[in-house]
Write a protein that holds these residues in place. Sequence first.
Motif, PDB file in Angstrom:
ATOM      1  N   ASN A   1      33.336  48.087  36.423  1.00 40.29           N
ATOM      2  CA  ASN A   1      34.487  48.469  35.610  1.00 40.29           C
ATOM      3  C   ASN A   1      35.065  49.754  36.209  1.00 40.29           C
ATOM      4  O   ASN A   1      34.333  50.568  36.747  1.00 40.29           O
ATOM      5  N   GLU A   2      36.368  49.982  36.099  1.00 40.64           N
ATOM      6  CA  GLU A   2      36.968  51.180  36.709  1.00 40.64           C
ATOM      7  C   GLU A   2      36.398  52.487  36.137  1.00 40.64           C
ATOM      8  O   GLU A   2      36.440  53.515  36.799  1.00 40.64           O
ATOM      9  N   ASP A   3      35.844  52.459  34.935  1.00 40.98           N
ATOM     10  CA  ASP A   3      35.197  53.640  34.364  1.00 40.98           C
ATOM     11  C   ASP A   3      33.685  53.613  34.573  1.00 40.98           C
ATOM     12  O   ASP A   3      32.982  54.503  34.099  1.00 40.98           O
TER      13      ASP A   3
ATOM     14  N   LYS B   1       9.561  61.522  45.981  1.00 42.66           N
ATOM     15  CA  LYS B   1      10.193  61.183  47.249  1.00 42.66           C
ATOM     16  C   LYS B   1      11.513  60.457  47.061  1.00 42.66           C
ATOM     17  O   LYS B   1      12.174  60.118  48.031  1.00 42.66           O
ATOM     18  N   ASN B   2      11.889  60.218  45.815  1.00 44.41           N
ATOM     19  CA  ASN B   2      13.113  59.461  45.591  1.00 44.41           C
ATOM     20  C   ASN B   2      14.340  60.355  45.487  1.00 44.41           C
ATOM     21  O   ASN B   2      14.264  61.542  45.208  1.00 44.41           O
ATOM     22  N   ILE B   3      15.467  59.719  45.749  1.00 53.26           N
ATOM     23  CA  ILE B   3      16.785  60.338  45.619  1.00 53.26           C
ATOM     24  C   ILE B   3      17.609  59.375  44.787  1.00 53.26           C
ATOM     25  O   ILE B   3      17.567  58.156  45.000  1.00 53.26           O
ATOM     26  N   VAL B   4      18.355  59.904  43.837  1.00 55.57           N
ATOM     27  CA  VAL B   4      19.233  59.070  43.018  1.00 55.57           C
ATOM     28  C   VAL B   4      20.673  59.360  43.429  1.00 55.57           C
ATOM     29  O   VAL B   4      21.083  60.519  43.501  1.00 55.57           O
ATOM     30  N   LEU B   5      21.401  58.289  43.721  1.00 54.63           N
ATOM     31  CA  LEU B   5      22.823  58.412  43.997  1.00 54.63           C
ATOM     32  C   LEU B   5      23.586  58.010  42.755  1.00 54.63           C
ATOM     33  O   LEU B   5      23.266  56.995  42.122  1.00 54.63           O
ATOM     34  N   ILE B   6      24.582  58.802  42.414  1.00 57.68           N
ATOM     35  CA  ILE B   6      25.500  58.480  41.323  1.00 57.68           C
ATOM     36  C   ILE B   6      26.809  58.124  42.019  1.00 57.68           C
ATOM     37  O   ILE B   6      27.373  58.930  42.753  1.00 57.68           O
ATOM     38  N   ILE B   7      27.261  56.895  41.803  1.00 66.74           N
ATOM     39  CA  ILE B   7      28.379  56.343  42.560  1.00 66.74           C
ATOM     40  C   ILE B   7      29.475  55.919  41.584  1.00 66.74           C
ATOM     41  O   ILE B   7      29.194  55.294  40.565  1.00 66.74           O
ATOM     42  N   SER B   8      30.735  56.243  41.929  1.00 69.30           N
ATOM     43  CA  SER B   8      31.830  55.912  41.024  1.00 69.30           C
ATOM     44  C   SER B   8      33.135  55.724  41.787  1.00 69.30           C
ATOM     45  O   SER B   8      33.324  56.278  42.869  1.00 69.30           O
ATOM     46  N   ILE B   9      34.020  54.957  41.178  1.00 70.08           N
ATOM     47  CA  ILE B   9      35.379  54.806  41.700  1.00 70.08           C
ATOM     48  C   ILE B   9      36.201  56.024  41.291  1.00 70.08           C
ATOM     49  O   ILE B   9      37.048  56.498  42.036  1.00 70.08           O
ATOM     50  N   LYS B  10      35.924  56.533  40.091  1.00 70.91           N
ATOM     51  CA  LYS B  10      36.637  57.701  39.565  1.00 70.91           C
ATOM     52  C   LYS B  10      35.822  58.968  39.794  1.00 70.91           C
ATOM     53  O   LYS B  10      34.612  58.915  40.005  1.00 70.91           O
ATOM     54  N   LYS B  11      36.497  60.108  39.685  1.00 70.98           N
ATOM     55  CA  LYS B  11      35.850  61.401  39.885  1.00 70.98           C
ATOM     56  C   LYS B  11      34.680  61.573  38.912  1.00 70.98           C
ATOM     57  O   LYS B  11      34.804  61.306  37.724  1.00 70.98           O
ATOM     58  N   ILE B  12      33.567  62.036  39.432  1.00 71.96           N
ATOM     59  CA  ILE B  12      32.384  62.320  38.620  1.00 71.96           C
ATOM     60  C   ILE B  12      32.558  63.717  38.028  1.00 71.96           C
ATOM     61  O   ILE B  12      32.943  64.645  38.749  1.00 71.96           O
ATOM     62  N   PRO B  13      32.314  63.904  36.737  1.00 70.61           N
ATOM     63  CA  PRO B  13      32.481  65.239  36.141  1.00 70.61           C
ATOM     64  C   PRO B  13      31.678  66.291  36.906  1.00 70.61           C
ATOM     65  O   PRO B  13      30.598  66.007  37.428  1.00 70.61           O
ATOM     66  N   ASP B  14      32.242  67.509  36.962  1.00 70.34           N
ATOM     67  CA  ASP B  14      31.528  68.572  37.665  1.00 70.34           C
ATOM     68  C   ASP B  14      30.334  69.048  36.839  1.00 70.34           C
ATOM     69  O   ASP B  14      30.161  68.653  35.676  1.00 70.34           O
ATOM     70  N   LYS B  15      29.519  69.896  37.426  1.00 75.96           N
ATOM     71  CA  LYS B  15      28.272  70.338  36.781  1.00 75.96           C
ATOM     72  C   LYS B  15      28.528  71.011  35.431  1.00 75.96           C
ATOM     73  O   LYS B  15      27.822  70.744  34.472  1.00 75.96           O
ATOM     74  N   GLN B  16      29.539  71.869  35.378  1.00 77.45           N
ATOM     75  CA  GLN B  16      29.798  72.572  34.122  1.00 77.45           C
ATOM     76  C   GLN B  16      30.235  71.614  33.025  1.00 77.45           C
ATOM     77  O   GLN B  16      29.824  71.746  31.873  1.00 77.45           O
ATOM     78  N   GLN B  17      31.042  70.625  33.369  1.00 74.95           N
ATOM     79  CA  GLN B  17      31.457  69.622  32.385  1.00 74.95           C
ATOM     80  C   GLN B  17      30.243  68.858  31.862  1.00 74.95           C
ATOM     81  O   GLN B  17      30.138  68.605  30.656  1.00 74.95           O
ATOM     82  N   LEU B  18      29.326  68.503  32.747  1.00 69.90           N
ATOM     83  CA  LEU B  18      28.123  67.785  32.327  1.00 69.90           C
ATOM     84  C   LEU B  18      27.220  68.660  31.463  1.00 69.90           C
ATOM     85  O   LEU B  18      26.664  68.198  30.460  1.00 69.90           O
ATOM     86  N   LEU B  19      27.081  69.931  31.833  1.00 70.53           N
ATOM     87  CA  LEU B  19      26.262  70.851  31.028  1.00 70.53           C
ATOM     88  C   LEU B  19      26.868  71.040  29.642  1.00 70.53           C
ATOM     89  O   LEU B  19      26.153  71.039  28.634  1.00 70.53           O
ATOM     90  N   ASP B  20      28.190  71.207  29.585  1.00 74.89           N
ATOM     91  CA  ASP B  20      28.870  71.372  28.297  1.00 74.89           C
ATOM     92  C   ASP B  20      28.714  70.127  27.429  1.00 74.89           C
ATOM     93  O   ASP B  20      28.432  70.224  26.233  1.00 74.89           O
TER      94      ASP B  20
END
Length: 103
Positions: free
Chosen positions: A6-8, A46-65
């Motif tokens: 989905n686009e979101d 040993k793992n790495i998680v990728l967060i992948i999106s078509i739209k901009k991912i919120p910045d750190k401060q937005q996520l913390l808020d």
Amino acid sequence: MKQQLNEDGVIFLNLLPKDAAQLQQILLLIRQAFNYVTLVEYPDHKNIVLIISIKKIPDKQQLLDFTAKHVQEQSFDFQNIITSMLYIPAKKASLNFIDEEKV
């Protein structure tokens, strides 16, 4: 994957790359289809998680808020994860994320 998203929508991809070269190959492939990629490394694992999106991912401060406002009982430490996120620069049509000739 992109056609099913989905686009979101957001994809969380858990990886166990054998080395930095393999991770770089994976990132190059993902960037061909998706504009926004964020990497979360777990130093105790040993793992790495990728967060992948078509739209901009919120910045750190937005996520913390958002977390502070909407997550009342935190049985999980989101703050450590959010602050350790590494944002890969957004894909641009005229710029390459990695110079493929040097890879």
